[in-house]
Design a protein around this motif. Structure first.
Motif, PDB file in Angstrom:
ATOM      1  N   ILE A 126       2.883  -5.861  -0.260  1.00 36.89           N
ATOM      2  CA  ILE A 126       2.683  -5.524  -1.672  1.00 36.89           C
ATOM      3  C   ILE A 126       3.390  -4.191  -1.903  1.00 36.89           C
ATOM      4  O   ILE A 126       2.828  -3.128  -1.659  1.00 36.89           O
ATOM      5  CB  ILE A 126       1.186  -5.452  -2.019  1.00 36.89           C
TER       6      ILE A 126
ATOM      7  N   GLY B  22       3.402 -10.035  -1.308  1.00 40.33           N
ATOM      8  CA  GLY B  22       2.048 -10.439  -1.629  1.00 40.33           C
ATOM      9  C   GLY B  22       1.644 -11.808  -1.115  1.00 40.33           C
ATOM     10  O   GLY B  22       0.700 -12.417  -1.631  1.00 40.33           O
TER      11      GLY B  22
ATOM     12  N   CYS C 144      -5.529  -3.388  -3.556  1.00 33.71           N
ATOM     13  CA  CYS C 144      -4.312  -3.793  -2.851  1.00 33.71           C
ATOM     14  C   CYS C 144      -3.883  -2.731  -1.849  1.00 33.71           C
ATOM     15  O   CYS C 144      -3.716  -1.555  -2.208  1.00 33.71           O
ATOM     16  CB  CYS C 144      -3.177  -4.036  -3.843  1.00 33.71           C
TER      17      CYS C 144
END
Length: 651
Positions: A301, A278, A319
């Motif tokens: 991620i 991330g 995400c």
């Protein structure tokens, strides 16, 4: 629910997405002749079935000059619409939304259809350093033609049933080239001021909006930090995002890092395990504060916990978890039903995903080779009609995958591992610097085996007596390999192999020469480890460059790390011999001698030899014996797991 933010719906322009998990655009090498194939549909359908909220389909060329590889999708003709429609229908059957990337590479062309050098077009005649392409400056007429190409391509996606499109303005591709003053040297309305440099992207977005309905979602993908010496200043990126947002045309911003233009920047296109999970969220947070529209962030991620934290902190609204779903297509469903322990986490090795792409093969995953093979190997995982008693010898990647697959199909499987711990060579691989995540391969495979009902016995070497006692229907040998020690003259030399170094079984001294035959993780990883331990290290590789057999972004990152540590890398070195203080090589192209003097220890990274002892011992046993993985012939974990799957679906 453990992840309330991750599984809350969100509206993106004219569509509502059921959760915040995105499979972002990535080339699969599953297109054919510019069109969607059954294999590509099956690949994305597996991720939709697994619960992805939004799937962004890989880049589609908007103009004939956009063919950056020989296997790109093309949205330049109406003949593409039926294939896109099949994709859209397959996604929507599972409630997943679908948008398609619209793309022009500008000067970033990797290859052509016939292998000749490409004629590339860009804002100015500024070459890139990665592909060494000298582009032709775009004329005003061609700029207008390409802008309309984006619009026509978007209209075709809409006609096929797509919910939207994504303008790829990231990674140094054509819109980013216009935006960057180090690349854009134009003196007309498309160059100079930030307003002028942004003009191309604004015209593209406006043309797409004019060609589609108001509820057709438009996303803009942009590199927040290009991480290159000629990178666009991040402050200008933020200003560009604010300007685009104020226009009201774009519905979503998609933030990522890196650029295709250089080796350093390209690493961040698919960042390997050396990078923190991330890590791109920091810049995404700046974009989130700067614009009113939702923001997607992508970059390592790989777990729902990480995604939930990013969302809760307000750094982004969705995400991108592409490799997470290459590794485990069911990751969203498992996270939604609180089965986090069952998730097969991506380890960022890059070996079978982007590594396959760079070699021109359909992508897959070393942990889950069913990916990319949904119509063949994955389809073969059906319940057996004739359960057998099967004994698997060896608890490394090959043995674990074979055992798990066989047990899941209904066979009675016992796996015996001679050591006190499962893992084989992966236990050593995870000891290399920056490679701790590689141990996740064994964690995931062992969980898969136990979940399938495999009986696991540690500290239990398989022998002929054991086989005769157990009387299985068949034996699968996955006993791995041992370090190869070539026959060389080594009078008085201190010679160690890679395993001895990693196990801390001997002192390498202060001055080390590593003889690297394979050009993989081992030689480079040992060089970094020993350099960090304070040794003076010379890495002598038999190939043309260090890391020659590694995925490109992994290789480049590791070379950068070794350079920073002062490791002396010498190519074309074929090991010949060693004495008390000198290692002798011959030049692998012309045979001339190469001397590495002042050496305390020669460390061998010369590959492996199969451990064939059990196969020989079982020769008198009349039952079926099958040999897989390194026990057959040493390769990598990818081949070991793939062979475990293949043997597992065979009766």
């Amino acid at each position: 629910m453990s992840f309330p933010s991750l599984f809350s719906p969100i509206r993106l322009g004219g569509m509502e997405v059921m959760n915040r998990i995105v499979s972002t655009g990535h080339d699969t090498v599953m297109a054919h002749d510019g069109h969607v194939t059954d294999r590509l549909v099956a690949y994305h359908a597996a991720r939709a079935k697994g619960g992805a909220g939004l799937i962004i389909v890989q880049v589609s060329g908007v103009h004939e000059t956009a063919r950056y590889t020989s296997h790109i999708l093309m949205a330049t003709e109406d003949s593409a619409i039926p294939g896109y429609a099949r994709l859209a229908q397959a996604m929507k059957a599972h409630g997943t939304r679908i948008i398609g990337q619209l793309f022009h590479p500008g000067r970033e062309i990797m290859e052509t259809q016939d292998g000749t050098a490409a004629v590339a077009y860009a804002p100015s005649a500024v070459p890139n350093s990665r592909f060494r392409v000298m582009p032709v400056p775009l004329s005003l007429a061609m700029i207008a033609e390409i802008v309309q190409g984006y619009a026509a391509a978007a209209r075709r996606l809409m006609q096929a049933g797509f919910d939207g499109c994504e303008i790829v303005a990231s990674h140094g591709y054509l819109p980013a080239q216009f935006l960057n003053p180090a690349i854009n040297k134009r003196q007309d309305a498309y160059g100079g001021s930030l307003e002028n440099r942004l003009r191309f992207t604004m015209e593209v977005a406006a043309a797409i909006r004019a060609a589609t309905t108001p509820d057709f979602t438009i996303s803009l993908r942009i590199s927040g930090e290009e991480r290159d010496i000629d990178a666009l200043d991040p402050s200008e990126t933020l200003t560009a995002c604010r300007t685009i947002d104020a226009s009201g045309i774009v519905d979503v911003f998609h933030v990522i890092a890196g650029t295709s233009a250089s080796l350093a920047g390209a690493i961040h296109i698919v960042p390997p395990m050396f990078y923190e999970a991330g890590y791109t969220a920091t810049f995404a947070a700046q974009v989130t504060k700067a614009v009113q529209k939702p923001v997607i962030v992508t970059g390592r991620i790989n777990q729902p916990q990480i995604a939930e934290q990013i969302l809760r902190s307000g750094q982004a609204h969705l995400c991108g978890m592409t490799r997470a779903m290459i590794c485990d297509p069911e990751m969203p469903a498992k996270a939604r039903t609180d089965r986090v322990g069952d998730i097969r986490a991506c380890i960022g090795c890059n070996q079978a995903c982007i590594g396959h792409f760079h070699r021109g093969y359909p992508i897959s995953c070393i942990q889950y080779p069913e990916t990319g093979r949904e119509l063949t190997l994955a389809a073969g995982k059906i319940a057996t009609a004739q359960p057998q008693r099967i004994l698997v010898a060896g608890g490394g990647p090959a043995g674990l995958k074979a055992a798990a697959t066989l047990a899941a199909r209904g066979h009675h499987v016992t796996l015996c591992e001679a050591a006190a711990q499962l893992g084989g060579q992966a236990l050593l691989a995870q000891l290399l610097p920056g490679r701790a995540e590689f141990g996740g391969l064994i964690t995931n495979l062992a969980h898969e085996a136990r979940q399938a009902g495999v009986t696991i016995r540690l500290n239990t070497p398989v022998t002929l007596d054991l086989v005769q006692q157990e009387a299985p229907d068949r034996v699968i040998i996955a006993t791995g390999a041992q370090p190869r020690r070539p026959e060389i003259e080594s009078d008085g030399a201190h010679v160690l192999d890679a395993w001895q170094i990693l196990r801390g079984e001997a002192n390498p001294g202060a001055r080390v020469v590593i003889a690297d035959w394979r050009g993989d993780w081992i030689g480079m990883g040992l060089a970094e480890k020993l350099a960090r331990d304070g040794c003076t290290v010379r890495l002598c590789v038999e190939g043309i460059a260090a890391g020659e057999s590694l995925p490109l972004y992994v290789r480049d990152e590791m070379v950068a790390r070794l350079h920073g540590l002062g490791v002396d890398i010498r190519p074309y070195c074929r090991l010949f011999g060693a004495d008390g203080d000198t290692v002798y090589f011959t030049h692998s192209a012309n045979g001339a001698p190469i001397l590495a003097e002042g050496t305390d220890t020669l460390v061998l990274a010369q590959g492996h030899l199969p451990d064939a002892r059990l196969a020989e011992d079982l020769a008198p046993w009349p039952g079926l014996v099958q040999v897989i993985g390194d026990a057959l012939t040493p390769r990598s974990a990818e081949e070991a797991v793939l062979e475990g799957l293949k043997i597992g679906i065979m009766d």
